[in-house]
Every structure is written in C-alpha cells, then in structure tokens.
Design a protein around this motif. Structure first.
Motif, PDB file in Angstrom:
ATOM      1  N   MET A   1       0.847  -1.179   0.000  1.00  0.00           N
ATOM      2  CA  MET A   1       0.000   0.000   0.000  1.00  0.00           C
ATOM      3  C   MET A   1       0.890   1.239   0.000  1.00  0.00           C
ATOM      4  N   GLU A   2       0.651   2.142  -0.945  1.00  0.00           N
ATOM      5  CA  GLU A   2       1.438   3.372  -1.034  1.00  0.00           C
ATOM      6  C   GLU A   2       0.521   4.585  -1.009  1.00  0.00           C
ATOM      7  N   MET A   3       0.963   5.623  -0.313  1.00  0.00           N
ATOM      8  CA  MET A   3       0.193   6.842  -0.243  1.00  0.00           C
ATOM      9  C   MET A   3       0.296   7.599  -1.562  1.00  0.00           C
ATOM     10  N   CYS A   4      -0.838   8.056  -2.091  1.00  0.00           N
ATOM     11  CA  CYS A   4      -0.848   8.767  -3.372  1.00  0.00           C
ATOM     12  C   CYS A   4      -1.509  10.134  -3.256  1.00  0.00           C
ATOM     13  N   GLY A   5      -1.806  10.545  -2.034  1.00  0.00           N
ATOM     14  CA  GLY A   5      -2.426  11.842  -1.823  1.00  0.00           C
ATOM     15  C   GLY A   5      -3.089  11.909  -0.462  1.00  0.00           C
ATOM     16  N   LYS A   6      -3.811  12.976  -0.228  1.00  0.00           N
ATOM     17  CA  LYS A   6      -4.522  13.158   1.043  1.00  0.00           C
ATOM     18  C   LYS A   6      -5.893  13.772   0.758  1.00  0.00           C
ATOM     19  N   LEU A   7      -6.715  13.851   1.798  1.00  0.00           N
ATOM     20  CA  LEU A   7      -8.066  14.365   1.598  1.00  0.00           C
ATOM     21  C   LEU A   7      -8.609  15.031   2.845  1.00  0.00           C
ATOM     22  N   SER A   8      -9.608  15.873   2.625  1.00  0.00           N
ATOM     23  CA  SER A   8     -10.428  16.415   3.697  1.00  0.00           C
ATOM     24  C   SER A   8     -11.877  16.163   3.316  1.00  0.00           C
ATOM     25  N   GLY A   9     -12.779  16.341   4.244  1.00  0.00           N
ATOM     26  CA  GLY A   9     -14.184  16.077   3.946  1.00  0.00           C
ATOM     27  C   GLY A   9     -15.115  16.895   4.822  1.00  0.00           C
ATOM     28  N   LYS A  10     -16.286  17.199   4.273  1.00  0.00           N
ATOM     29  CA  LYS A  10     -17.318  17.922   5.021  1.00  0.00           C
ATOM     30  C   LYS A  10     -18.644  17.206   4.844  1.00  0.00           C
ATOM     31  N   MET A  11     -19.410  17.124   5.931  1.00  0.00           N
ATOM     32  CA  MET A  11     -20.729  16.514   5.874  1.00  0.00           C
ATOM     33  C   MET A  11     -21.693  17.427   5.123  1.00  0.00           C
ATOM     34  N   MET A  12     -22.488  16.829   4.242  1.00  0.00           N
ATOM     35  CA  MET A  12     -23.496  17.597   3.519  1.00  0.00           C
ATOM     36  C   MET A  12     -24.817  17.486   4.256  1.00  0.00           C
ATOM     37  N   LEU A  13     -25.326  18.588   4.745  1.00  0.00           N
ATOM     38  CA  LEU A  13     -26.550  18.606   5.515  1.00  0.00           C
ATOM     39  C   LEU A  13     -27.761  18.621   4.582  1.00  0.00           C
ATOM     40  N   GLU A  14     -28.931  18.363   5.115  1.00  0.00           N
ATOM     41  CA  GLU A  14     -30.131  18.246   4.298  1.00  0.00           C
ATOM     42  C   GLU A  14     -30.464  19.533   3.553  1.00  0.00           C
ATOM     43  N   ASP A  15     -30.094  20.672   4.110  1.00  0.00           N
ATOM     44  CA  ASP A  15     -30.410  21.928   3.436  1.00  0.00           C
ATOM     45  C   ASP A  15     -29.355  22.316   2.425  1.00  0.00           C
ATOM     46  N   GLY A  16     -28.386  21.385   2.202  1.00  0.00           N
ATOM     47  CA  GLY A  16     -27.336  21.638   1.216  1.00  0.00           C
ATOM     48  C   GLY A  16     -26.105  22.300   1.787  1.00  0.00           C
ATOM     49  N   GLU A  17     -26.184  22.724   3.063  1.00  0.00           N
ATOM     50  CA  GLU A  17     -25.048  23.371   3.700  1.00  0.00           C
ATOM     51  C   GLU A  17     -23.949  22.353   3.961  1.00  0.00           C
TER      52      GLU A  17
END
Length: 243
Positions: free
Chosen positions: A226-242
C-alpha cells in the motif's frame, strides 16, 4: 464488480500474500489526522445515510527514481519534511495547494458507498467501513487514473487525466501517477455541532486523511504494497445543502 466485493476479504488476505498489513494502513491514517479526533467514538449507525463532500489532494506515485537529477524533481528533503501536509508521501511528491478533485459520497446501510462520477471517479459504487475504535472511516473509490508531470526544477509542467496519457512529455521530467482502479480513502471522523458529524482537516489544513493505492512489487508482482498517493479532507453535507 468483483474487485469491490472482494475488498473487505482482501484486507485479511493481503498479509498472507506478502502485502501490507491493513492495521498499518489505519495507523497511517491516524498519523495524518485520524488520531486527532476528539470526543466519543462514532458508530456505524451514525454514519449510515450520511453524505460527504470529499476534497482530494492528489500527489501520485513517482514512475522513476525521483532522487535522480536527470529524471526527477529536485527535492530538498529537510525542507520537504518541514511541511506537515507532505508527511508520508513518496520521495519527491508534494500535495497541490488546491484540491485536484472534489467528489460527493453517500454511505449506505449495506456498506456500499455511492460515489459521484467526476473526472477522477468513475461513478461506480465503492465500499465503506468504520474502524473498530470508531474514529476512522475507510472508503474505496473507483478511479479513472491521474498523471502529474513535474520538471526537474520542481515546477509542474502539466496535469491531465488518464485520457491525456499519450501527450508528449519532456525527457527531463518525472511522472507522478495513479493507475486506474481502486483508491482507498481513510480519514478521522467524529461529532461536531448537534446533528452534524465531522471529518478531520479542511482545505488548507495540514491535518488531513490519506489516500492509498495497492501496488504490486518484486519479481512478477510477487507481493503487494500500500502506497500513499495523496490526502483528503471532507465535510458533511446537511439536508439543506449546507456543508
């Protein structure tokens, strides 16, 4: 697809094939942010039905030895190691300042991850799993492939998706690529405001999850790594689209 169905089973079988221990992959995610989640651990039930917007920072994996002045980007190792965003990446690889791709993912009840089709993702369903300690989620993404060409001086010559792989490149450059197929995203998760869950990090943050790919190593691909090829961040998508 068969590759998707075998994913969870392959985590246990990888070590037997001479590849990376899946527990080591989780440790890599923790080093890149998964271990910094505070508060109570999550449960699978809390994640089912949630939708996420993932920002993918793709570095790729060098196709030549990047320590060579002739073929690789000139890299000052001491300087590179001082940038926490690049920690754990292959030698000579660096993260772009802005996300290479953004993709929406929905975590379904049966362990299926519904993945949006983008330039980098095929739109084929993946799989997701929560770590035993309830603090790291792993998602498989079926990808089209990625190539990033960098000159010997370290400047980006061009970036293109897999459909541009036949373009002419300079002999004094090296390619950092991700082959078409599965990419594994691992990122820390936890509780946020009422009704909201969080993934560690954010755009511009050094506290990011990791993207890895499985590569065949050795004579005739006798082992996997297994080799690292990048990184990520994430945000939860709420029901109102926020987000």
């Amino acid at each position: 697809p068969a590759a998707q169905k075998k994913w969870l089973a392959s985590q246990k079988a990888t070590t037997k094939k001479g590849g990376a221990d899946p527990s080591a992959m989780t440790a890599a995610a923790m080093d890149a942010g998964g271990g910094n989640v505070k508060g109570a651990p999550l449960t699978i039930e809390k994640l089912i039905g949630t939708k996420w917007s993932l920002s993918l920072y793709l570095s790729g994996i060098p196709q030549r030895d990047p320590s060579s002045n002739l073929y690789g980007a000139s890299t000052n190792i001491s300087t590179r190691n001082r940038d926490p965003r690049n920690a754990g990446l292959p030698l000579g690889a660096t993260l772009p300042e802005d996300p290479s791709a953004r993709v929406q993912v929905e975590l379904l009840e049966d362990g299926t991850a519904k993945v949006e089709e983008t330039d980098f993702t095929t739109g084929t369903d993946g799989q997701w799993v929560l770590s035993p300690n309830g603090r790291t989620v792993r998602i498989s993404l079926d990808c089209t492939g990625f190539v990033r060409t960098i000159k010997t001086k370290g400047t980006i010559q061009k970036v293109y998706w897999s459909d541009g792989e036949n373009e002419v490149t300079s002999k004094t450059s090296t390619e950092y690529s991700i082959s078409p197929g599965l990419v594994y995203a691992e990122i820390g998760v936890g509780y946020g405001r009422p009704g909201e869950l969080l993934m560690v990090g954010g755009d511009g943050s050094a506290d990011l999850g990791v993207l890895t790919v499985e590569r065949q190593m050795g004579l005739l691909g006798a082992s996997n790594k297994m080799e690292m090829c990048g990184k990520l961040s994430g945000k939860m998508m709420l029901e109102d689209g926020e987000q």
